[in-house]
Design a protein around this motif. Structure first.
Motif, mmCIF file in Angstrom:
data_model
loop_
_atom_site.group_PDB
_atom_site.id
_atom_site.type_symbol
_atom_site.label_atom_id
_atom_site.label_comp_id
_atom_site.label_asym_id
_atom_site.label_seq_id
_atom_site.Cartn_x
_atom_site.Cartn_y
_atom_site.Cartn_z
ATOM 1 N N MET A 32 0.936 -1.301 -0.147
ATOM 2 C CA MET A 32 -0.051 0.108 -0.015
ATOM 3 C C MET A 32 0.889 1.363 -0.025
ATOM 4 N N CYS A 80 -2.556 0.274 10.092
ATOM 5 C CA CYS A 80 -2.666 1.060 9.081
ATOM 6 C C CYS A 80 -3.978 1.797 9.507
ATOM 7 N N ALA A 81 -3.830 3.178 9.207
ATOM 8 C CA ALA A 81 -5.113 3.983 9.695
ATOM 9 C C ALA A 81 -6.260 3.740 9.019
HETATM 10 MO MO LIG Z 1 -1.801 3.074 5.824
#
Ligand SMILES: [Mo]
Ligand SMILES: Nc1nc2c(c(=O)[nH]1)N[C@H]1C(S)=C(S)[C@@H](COP(=O)(O)O)O[C@H]1N2
Length: 206
Positions: A32, A80-81
């Motif tokens: 990502m 991850c947010a």
């Molecule tokens: Mo992320």
């Protein structure tokens, strides 16, 4: 005090929990990132510590000089947010705190803008960079980082959301008060600090 990776802190409502609030565990981290994967050896690779350095000068290092810093390994969880978490990743590389010691910040600096290829950047509190937990990572799970995972160098700060850990890391600039201080995601509404246990995802949370 920086929060110990994986430890929400005794006074936290999440004390004793392994997975931070709002996160779902999955087996593998998807690749990502925003933008393209850099081509290897596109140009001579350097690591630059600039901005408000104590010496007043920029420090530029080659990869061999970076890798000569004290080694550091950590088993850490990646958050991850966008709500996914991967547990027990084994990162190794060198100590980011040692880089801070080698090229220290001027008096009064509290954060750095950490930057990578193609202008990706993240605002990271100096306290987190210097905490002894932050890794300039070269390997994941015993294998050299693939290009997609950030080779040759990636910043890993387990207690912060992963956008604070640039892949294809090229250095950082220490910030003076009033300097432009937003990285890529902070400029898109994400949080200045990004701590996983306090769930600091978005800027509007303050
Ligand atoms: Mo992320
Ligand atoms: N250079 C760069 N580093 C980056 C990003 C990016 O867009 N560019 N995205 C971050 C985000 S939001 C996440 S979740 C992780 C993803 O790492 P992975 O591809 O190894 O799963 O990389 C981080 N580092």
């Amino acid at each position: 005090m920086p929060i110990v990776p994986g430890d929400p802190g005794e006074s936290s409502p999440w004390a004793g929990r392994r997975v931070p609030p709002g996160q779902r565990v999955q087996a593998e981290a998807p690749i990502m990132h925003y933008g393209p994967v850099p081509k290897p050896a596109r140009r001579p690779w350097t690591f630059t510590v600039g901005g408000a350095t104590r010496s007043g000068r920029e420090r530029v290092l080659g990869l061999d000089e970076v890798l000569a810093l004290p080694a550091l390994e950590r088993v850490a969880d990646m958050h991850c947010a966008t709500h996914w978490t991967v547990l027990d990743q084994h990162w190794s590389g060198v100590s980011a705190a040692a880089m801070v010691a080698l090229a220290p910040a001027a008096e009064g600096v509290t954060s750095a803008l950490v930057f990578a290829e193609f202008g990706y950047a993240a605002n990271v509190p100096l306290e987190e960079l210097a905490s002894g937990e932050a890794i300039l990572a070269t390997h994941l799970d015993g294998v050299p980082l693939s290009l997609e995972r950030g080779a040759p160098l990636r910043l890993v700060i387990p207690q912060l959301y992963t956008w604070k850990g640039p892949k294809w890391l090229r250095g950082w600039n220490y910030l003076r008060p009033g300097d432009p201080d937003l990285g890529f995601w902070e400029d898109h509404g994400y949080h200045r600090h990004g701590g996983v246990w306090r769930e600091e995802r978005y800027d509007y949370q303050g």
